[in-house]
Design a protein around this motif. Structure first.
Motif, mmCIF file in Angstrom:
data_model
loop_
_atom_site.group_PDB
_atom_site.id
_atom_site.type_symbol
_atom_site.label_atom_id
_atom_site.label_comp_id
_atom_site.label_asym_id
_atom_site.label_seq_id
_atom_site.Cartn_x
_atom_site.Cartn_y
_atom_site.Cartn_z
ATOM 1 N N PHE A 154 -11.065 6.947 -7.593
ATOM 2 C CA PHE A 154 -10.962 5.646 -8.259
ATOM 3 C C PHE A 154 -9.582 5.021 -8.081
ATOM 4 N N THR A 155 -8.553 5.741 -8.482
ATOM 5 C CA THR A 155 -7.214 5.145 -8.440
ATOM 6 C C THR A 155 -6.172 6.196 -8.084
ATOM 7 N N MET A 160 -0.055 -2.411 -11.809
ATOM 8 C CA MET A 160 -1.356 -2.042 -11.252
ATOM 9 C C MET A 160 -1.683 -3.055 -10.174
ATOM 10 N N PHE A 215 -2.669 2.139 -7.625
ATOM 11 C CA PHE A 215 -3.339 1.543 -6.475
ATOM 12 C C PHE A 215 -4.834 1.848 -6.539
ATOM 13 N N ASP A 216 -5.634 0.903 -6.137
ATOM 14 C CA ASP A 216 -7.058 1.156 -5.947
ATOM 15 C C ASP A 216 -7.195 2.091 -4.748
ATOM 16 N N ARG A 243 -10.082 3.502 -3.620
ATOM 17 C CA ARG A 243 -11.409 3.517 -3.017
ATOM 18 C C ARG A 243 -11.370 2.954 -1.598
ATOM 19 N N GLN A 285 0.844 -1.186 0.000
ATOM 20 C CA GLN A 285 0.000 0.000 0.000
ATOM 21 C C GLN A 285 0.882 1.239 0.000
ATOM 22 N N LYS A 318 -10.263 4.086 1.195
ATOM 23 C CA LYS A 318 -9.012 4.260 1.940
ATOM 24 C C LYS A 318 -8.941 5.695 2.468
#
Length: 330
Positions: free
Chosen positions: A298-299, A240, A316-317, A319, A111, A321
């Protein structure tokens, strides 16, 4: 290291708080170390949320072991020892006992680290003076956990071999051997053109970096594949996450984006916010779906810029977070 010395004011206050039996008083005096301990746990785990949890676990263990602190080492050293072993126990449970033979080992765990949670005074914190760039974090994840701990304690925190050995329950000889192997592995895993993993104490984005982030967001907002392609180095490294695969050329990356329908539909409505994570330039991208009134986070694209172009792009995604400190909608 158990050096025979007279405790200073910090050590005396720490001992007094430990002996008071007052958990609130002990928590208050240990809280000052939270951010640097969290960065330390992040280096070990590559996962921001786990690093938060293990920092809290460190404080819990410290309270339980408070009577063992005698002032022979600084409170910071004592807490780092507890944090390191807490992370090793966690990694043992998680199953990271050997390096994963992949481009991005532990990619399902990686992360980004929000810059807003770095120690507030990087000039004072030895941890914050060392890089937490993604390339370094990924390279360290190639090490087995105990070797990882040796490397971080010795080469990042600058602990002497005897102190690291004492913290990990190893001999000095085994620590020295582990460090030699770790250095070889880390240097081999760092991307090309990287001669060292250390960064200056304070990092400000260059004009090139700011300009590339703006252009990257603008290309998305205009659905401009040609403009985006022009920003990429031919030897781009793209990932990704949590997909552990790394694409190593701009052409392959663009072909993949086209194959997955990006920049073809023409109706994608993107907006971007420039930010930084891991002391690197990044773009938070928001997408408005057809019929929606808002752009939704979104990203997060984390960039390494070389010579005015993107050399590495890690997505990174973003959403769900909230700890990223980004608005959920625009």
């Amino acid at each position: 290291m158990t050096d025979a010395r007279v405790p200073g004011d910090d050590e005396a206050a720490f001992i007094a708080a430990a002996r008071s039996g007052d958990p609130a008083r002990f928590a208050l005096i240990t809280e000052r170390y939270r951010r640097e301990l969290q960065v330390h746990c992040y280096r070990m785990l590559a996962h921001y949320e786990d690093a938060q949890d293990l920092t809290q676990e460190t404080f819990l263990r410290a309270w339980q072991k408070r009577e063992s602190f005698k002032g022979h080492a600084a409170p910071r050293t004592w807490l780092y020892r507890i944090a390191t072993n807490a992370c090793l126990d966690f990694l043992d449970r998680r199953g990271d006992r050997i390096p994963v033979p992949a481009e991005l080992p532990g990619a399902r765990y990686l992360q980004p680290y929000p810059d807003g949670m770095l120690p507030e005074d990087p000039q004072e914190s030895v941890v914050a003076r060392e890089t937490i760039e993604l390339a370094f974090i990924v390279a360290v994840q190639h090490l087995p956990p105990r070797q990882r701990a040796v490397f971080i304690l010795r080469d990042v925190l600058g602990w002497p071999a005897s102190q690291a050995a004492d913290a990990l329950g190893l001999t000095v000889a085994s620590v020295t051997s582990a460090l030699q192997r770790a250095r070889v592995t880390v240097r081999a895993q760092l991307p090309g053109r990287r001669l060292d993993w250390r960064s200056p104490a304070a990092h400000e984005l260059s004009d090139d970096e700011r300009g590339v982030v703006r252009s990257y967001m603008d290309a998305h907002e205009r659905n401009d594949l040609k403009g985006l392609t022009a920003l990429l180095r031919d030897d781009l490294r793209f990932a990704m996450l949590p997909n552990p695969d790394v694409i190593v050329t701009a052409e392959d990356a663009v072909d993949g984006w086209v194959a997955h329908g990006l920049f073809q539909r023409g109706y994608d409505d993107w907006r971007g916010i420039a930010t930084t994570v891991n002391r690197m330039p990044a773009a938070a991208l928001y997408l408005r779906a057809p019929g929606d009134q808002e752009h939704r986070l979104f990203t997060l694209a984390v960039l390494r810029v070389v010579g005015g172009q993107i050399a590495e792009l890690t997505g990174f995604d973003a959403r769900d977070k909230p700890w990223l400190g980004l608005p959920a909608t625009l």
